[in-house]
Motif scaffolding. Structure first.
Motif, PDB file in Angstrom:
ATOM      1  N   GLU A 109       0.717   6.276 -23.912  1.00  0.00           N
ATOM      2  CA  GLU A 109       2.011   5.916 -23.355  1.00  0.00           C
ATOM      3  C   GLU A 109       1.925   5.932 -21.831  1.00  0.00           C
ATOM      4  O   GLU A 109       1.556   6.945 -21.241  1.00  0.00           O
ATOM      5  N   GLU A 110       2.283   4.826 -21.209  1.00  0.00           N
ATOM      6  CA  GLU A 110       2.152   4.686 -19.764  1.00  0.00           C
ATOM      7  C   GLU A 110       3.524   4.607 -19.096  1.00  0.00           C
ATOM      8  O   GLU A 110       4.362   3.797 -19.487  1.00  0.00           O
ATOM      9  N   THR A 111       3.730   5.444 -18.102  1.00  0.00           N
ATOM     10  CA  THR A 111       4.941   5.431 -17.298  1.00  0.00           C
ATOM     11  C   THR A 111       4.653   6.194 -16.018  1.00  0.00           C
ATOM     12  O   THR A 111       3.737   7.028 -15.986  1.00  0.00           O
ATOM     13  N   VAL A 112       5.394   5.902 -14.955  1.00  0.00           N
ATOM     14  CA  VAL A 112       5.167   6.553 -13.662  1.00  0.00           C
ATOM     15  C   VAL A 112       6.516   6.894 -13.029  1.00  0.00           C
ATOM     16  O   VAL A 112       7.400   6.029 -12.953  1.00  0.00           O
ATOM     17  N   GLN A 113       6.663   8.121 -12.585  1.00  0.00           N
ATOM     18  CA  GLN A 113       7.869   8.513 -11.863  1.00  0.00           C
ATOM     19  C   GLN A 113       7.590   8.454 -10.365  1.00  0.00           C
ATOM     20  O   GLN A 113       6.720   9.152  -9.856  1.00  0.00           O
ATOM     21  N   THR A 114       8.341   7.598  -9.663  1.00  0.00           N
ATOM     22  CA  THR A 114       8.167   7.446  -8.215  1.00  0.00           C
ATOM     23  C   THR A 114       9.366   7.962  -7.428  1.00  0.00           C
ATOM     24  O   THR A 114       9.310   8.043  -6.210  1.00  0.00           O
ATOM     25  N   ASN A 115      10.450   8.275  -8.123  1.00  0.00           N
ATOM     26  CA  ASN A 115      11.666   8.785  -7.482  1.00  0.00           C
ATOM     27  C   ASN A 115      12.085  10.055  -8.209  1.00  0.00           C
ATOM     28  O   ASN A 115      12.342  10.016  -9.416  1.00  0.00           O
ATOM     29  N   PRO A 116      12.160  11.203  -7.518  1.00  0.00           N
ATOM     30  CA  PRO A 116      12.506  12.456  -8.193  1.00  0.00           C
ATOM     31  C   PRO A 116      13.902  12.457  -8.798  1.00  0.00           C
ATOM     32  O   PRO A 116      14.204  13.274  -9.672  1.00  0.00           O
ATOM     33  N   ASN A 117      14.756  11.527  -8.351  1.00  0.00           N
ATOM     34  CA  ASN A 117      16.135  11.476  -8.848  1.00  0.00           C
ATOM     35  C   ASN A 117      16.319  10.512 -10.010  1.00  0.00           C
ATOM     36  O   ASN A 117      17.417  10.427 -10.569  1.00  0.00           O
ATOM     37  N   LEU A 118      15.257   9.773 -10.358  1.00  0.00           N
ATOM     38  CA  LEU A 118      15.345   8.802 -11.443  1.00  0.00           C
ATOM     39  C   LEU A 118      14.270   9.060 -12.489  1.00  0.00           C
ATOM     40  O   LEU A 118      13.247   9.681 -12.204  1.00  0.00           O
ATOM     41  N   SER A 119      14.512   8.563 -13.691  1.00  0.00           N
ATOM     42  CA  SER A 119      13.560   8.752 -14.787  1.00  0.00           C
ATOM     43  C   SER A 119      12.289   7.946 -14.535  1.00  0.00           C
ATOM     44  O   SER A 119      12.300   6.949 -13.797  1.00  0.00           O
ATOM     45  N   PRO A 120      11.178   8.343 -15.146  1.00  0.00           N
ATOM     46  CA  PRO A 120       9.939   7.554 -15.037  1.00  0.00           C
ATOM     47  C   PRO A 120      10.138   6.156 -15.612  1.00  0.00           C
ATOM     48  O   PRO A 120      10.993   5.942 -16.482  1.00  0.00           O
ATOM     49  N   SER A 121       9.343   5.202 -15.147  1.00  0.00           N
ATOM     50  CA  SER A 121       9.466   3.828 -15.624  1.00  0.00           C
ATOM     51  C   SER A 121       8.129   3.116 -15.496  1.00  0.00           C
ATOM     52  O   SER A 121       7.160   3.653 -14.957  1.00  0.00           O
ATOM     53  N   VAL A 122       8.111   1.875 -15.965  1.00  0.00           N
ATOM     54  CA  VAL A 122       6.906   1.048 -15.868  1.00  0.00           C
ATOM     55  C   VAL A 122       6.896   0.220 -14.585  1.00  0.00           C
ATOM     56  O   VAL A 122       5.944  -0.520 -14.328  1.00  0.00           O
ATOM     57  N   ASN A 123       7.940   0.349 -13.772  1.00  0.00           N
ATOM     58  CA  ASN A 123       8.092  -0.533 -12.612  1.00  0.00           C
ATOM     59  C   ASN A 123       6.906  -0.511 -11.658  1.00  0.00           C
ATOM     60  O   ASN A 123       6.587  -1.522 -11.045  1.00  0.00           O
ATOM     61  N   ASN A 124       6.256   0.647 -11.529  1.00  0.00           N
ATOM     62  CA  ASN A 124       5.200   0.765 -10.535  1.00  0.00           C
ATOM     63  C   ASN A 124       3.996  -0.130 -10.838  1.00  0.00           C
ATOM     64  O   ASN A 124       3.246  -0.478  -9.936  1.00  0.00           O
ATOM     65  N   PHE A 125       3.823  -0.513 -12.102  1.00  0.00           N
ATOM     66  CA  PHE A 125       2.672  -1.343 -12.459  1.00  0.00           C
ATOM     67  C   PHE A 125       3.073  -2.596 -13.230  1.00  0.00           C
ATOM     68  O   PHE A 125       2.220  -3.266 -13.807  1.00  0.00           O
ATOM     69  N   ALA A 126       4.363  -2.923 -13.214  1.00  0.00           N
ATOM     70  CA  ALA A 126       4.840  -4.071 -13.980  1.00  0.00           C
ATOM     71  C   ALA A 126       5.187  -5.256 -13.094  1.00  0.00           C
ATOM     72  O   ALA A 126       5.595  -5.098 -11.936  1.00  0.00           O
ATOM     73  N   ARG A 128       4.840  -0.386  -4.163  1.00  0.00           N
ATOM     74  CA  ARG A 128       4.086   0.165  -5.287  1.00  0.00           C
ATOM     75  C   ARG A 128       3.316   1.387  -4.767  1.00  0.00           C
ATOM     76  O   ARG A 128       2.704   1.332  -3.703  1.00  0.00           O
ATOM     77  N   PHE A 129       3.360   2.465  -5.525  1.00  0.00           N
ATOM     78  CA  PHE A 129       2.757   3.713  -5.079  1.00  0.00           C
ATOM     79  C   PHE A 129       1.389   3.946  -5.717  1.00  0.00           C
ATOM     80  O   PHE A 129       1.145   3.546  -6.864  1.00  0.00           O
ATOM     81  N   THR A 130       0.516   4.619  -4.970  1.00  0.00           N
ATOM     82  CA  THR A 130      -0.789   5.015  -5.506  1.00  0.00           C
ATOM     83  C   THR A 130      -0.749   6.421  -6.091  1.00  0.00           C
ATOM     84  O   THR A 130      -1.700   6.836  -6.743  1.00  0.00           O
ATOM     85  N   HIS A 131       0.364   7.161  -5.840  1.00  0.00           N
ATOM     86  CA  HIS A 131       0.537   8.510  -6.379  1.00  0.00           C
ATOM     87  C   HIS A 131       1.970   8.651  -6.902  1.00  0.00           C
ATOM     88  O   HIS A 131       2.886   8.022  -6.382  1.00  0.00           O
ATOM     89  N   ASP A 132       2.148   9.471  -7.936  1.00  0.00           N
ATOM     90  CA  ASP A 132       3.500   9.700  -8.445  1.00  0.00           C
ATOM     91  C   ASP A 132       4.198  10.775  -7.609  1.00  0.00           C
ATOM     92  O   ASP A 132       3.671  11.229  -6.588  1.00  0.00           O
ATOM     93  N   VAL A 133       5.394  11.211  -8.044  1.00  0.00           N
ATOM     94  CA  VAL A 133       6.174  12.158  -7.251  1.00  0.00           C
ATOM     95  C   VAL A 133       5.497  13.513  -7.128  1.00  0.00           C
ATOM     96  O   VAL A 133       5.816  14.295  -6.233  1.00  0.00           O
ATOM     97  N   ASN A 134       4.556  13.799  -8.030  1.00  0.00           N
ATOM     98  CA  ASN A 134       3.839  15.077  -7.986  1.00  0.00           C
ATOM     99  C   ASN A 134       2.514  14.978  -7.237  1.00  0.00           C
ATOM    100  O   ASN A 134       1.732  15.930  -7.222  1.00  0.00           O
TER     101      ASN A 134
END
Length: 297
Positions: free
Chosen positions: A196-213, A116-122
């Motif tokens: 709307e909540e979503t987080v992008q953790t992989n630059p090659n994949l779309s944002p998702s709720v996985n990081n906090f779900a 789980r990441f504390t920061h997104d891809v940006n």
């Protein structure tokens, strides 16, 4: 005189070496706290999710299954609150204590889950509140577990849940709650306040709720195994509803942040869990936990 000069030089050299060693020791001691701070950033409170428990009772039919201990996570949500403050927390009930589901654990291949990441891809800090997403397997529980144990090198097919509940109510722990299970692809959680909540953790994949779900799935009934484009099936067993409520009752995730794969998915037309009875589930959940207010002084 020569002896005295030689002895003086030896003493001076010894003092210089001792001073150098002392300076290196002090410098290393000063650097140590900084290194510790870098390797241990501020922890995220993932123990608001259900934690894996040990089988608490032996039965004649089925011996207890020893589960791996999860790592000690951060301090509890209550401990982080300022003292002398009235707070609310979910407390499990006598009905919860009286229900004893079978417990099991299965290893998931590391390719199918991550950190789980504390920061997104940006590099933007993220601190979403915990979310629980409900799923179904679409096939047997064993087929789902087998898939999660494969080394899936294609990032587009990597998948996992944190927990799975079989038709007989057995709770199978899969991915530790402090890890990021790959339960939803392109997904967004729409909160009650419209955010709307979503987080992008992989630059090659779309944002998702996985990081906090926290992803938990129900085994699909046999009449729907392998079937696509169906609108419903025979539904889930009483044992599955009981075990699902028992599992989630151990969390601090509020009712309004319990959702489904159908509701968060925005790309692939996911419709699970089909034929899910929310009224039955919430009635059981509320019988297993209740919200209490108390002063944390």
């Amino acid at each position: 005189m020569r002896f005295r000069h030689w002895a003086t030089r030896v003493i001076l050299i010894f003092l210089m070496l001792a001073t150098l060693i002392l300076a290196m020791f002090i410098g290393g001691a000063r650097k140590q706290p900084n290194n510790t701070g870098i390797s241990n950033p501020n922890p995220i409170i993932w123990n608001q999710y259900p934690q894996a428990l040990y089988q608490s009772e032996k039965t004649a039919e089925k011996p207890p299954i020893t589960l791996p201990k999860l790592p000690i996570l951060s301090k509890s949500f209550v401990e982080r609150k300022p003292k002398n403050q009235v707070i609310t927390q979910y407390i499990t009930t006598a009905a919860f204590a009286g229900y004893k589901p079978n417990l099991a654990a299965a290893k998931v291949h590391p390719s199918n889950y991550g950190e789980r990441f504390t920061h997104d891809v940006n590099g933007v800090p993220v601190n979403n509140q915990p979310l629980i997403v409900l799923h179904e397997t679409t096939n047997s529980a064993s087929s789902a577990v087998n898939f999660f144990q494969n080394n899936n090198v294609d990032e587009n097919v990597q998948a996992s849940y944190h927990a799975l509940i079989t038709l007989d109510g057995t709770v199978i722990y899969l991915v530790a709650p402090d890890k990021r299970a790959f339960g939803a692809g392109n997904s967004v959680f729409k909160a009650a306040n419209g955010v709307e909540e979503t987080v992008q953790t992989n630059p090659n994949l779309s944002p998702s709720v996985n990081n906090f779900a926290y992803h938990v799935s129900l085994e699909t009934p046999p009449d729907a195994w392998g079937k696509r484009n169906i609108q419903g099936h025979s539904g889930y067993t009483e044992d599955q509803y009981n075990s699902l409520a028992w599992l989630i009752a151990q969390s601090q995730v509020p009712d309004q942040r319990i959702t489904t794969h159908r509701d968060v998915d925005i790309a692939n037309g996911k419709v699970d869990p089909l034929s899910f009875d929310f009224e039955k589930f919430f009635n059981k959940l509320h019988s297993f936990r209740e919200l209490r207010s108390f002063n944390n002084s």
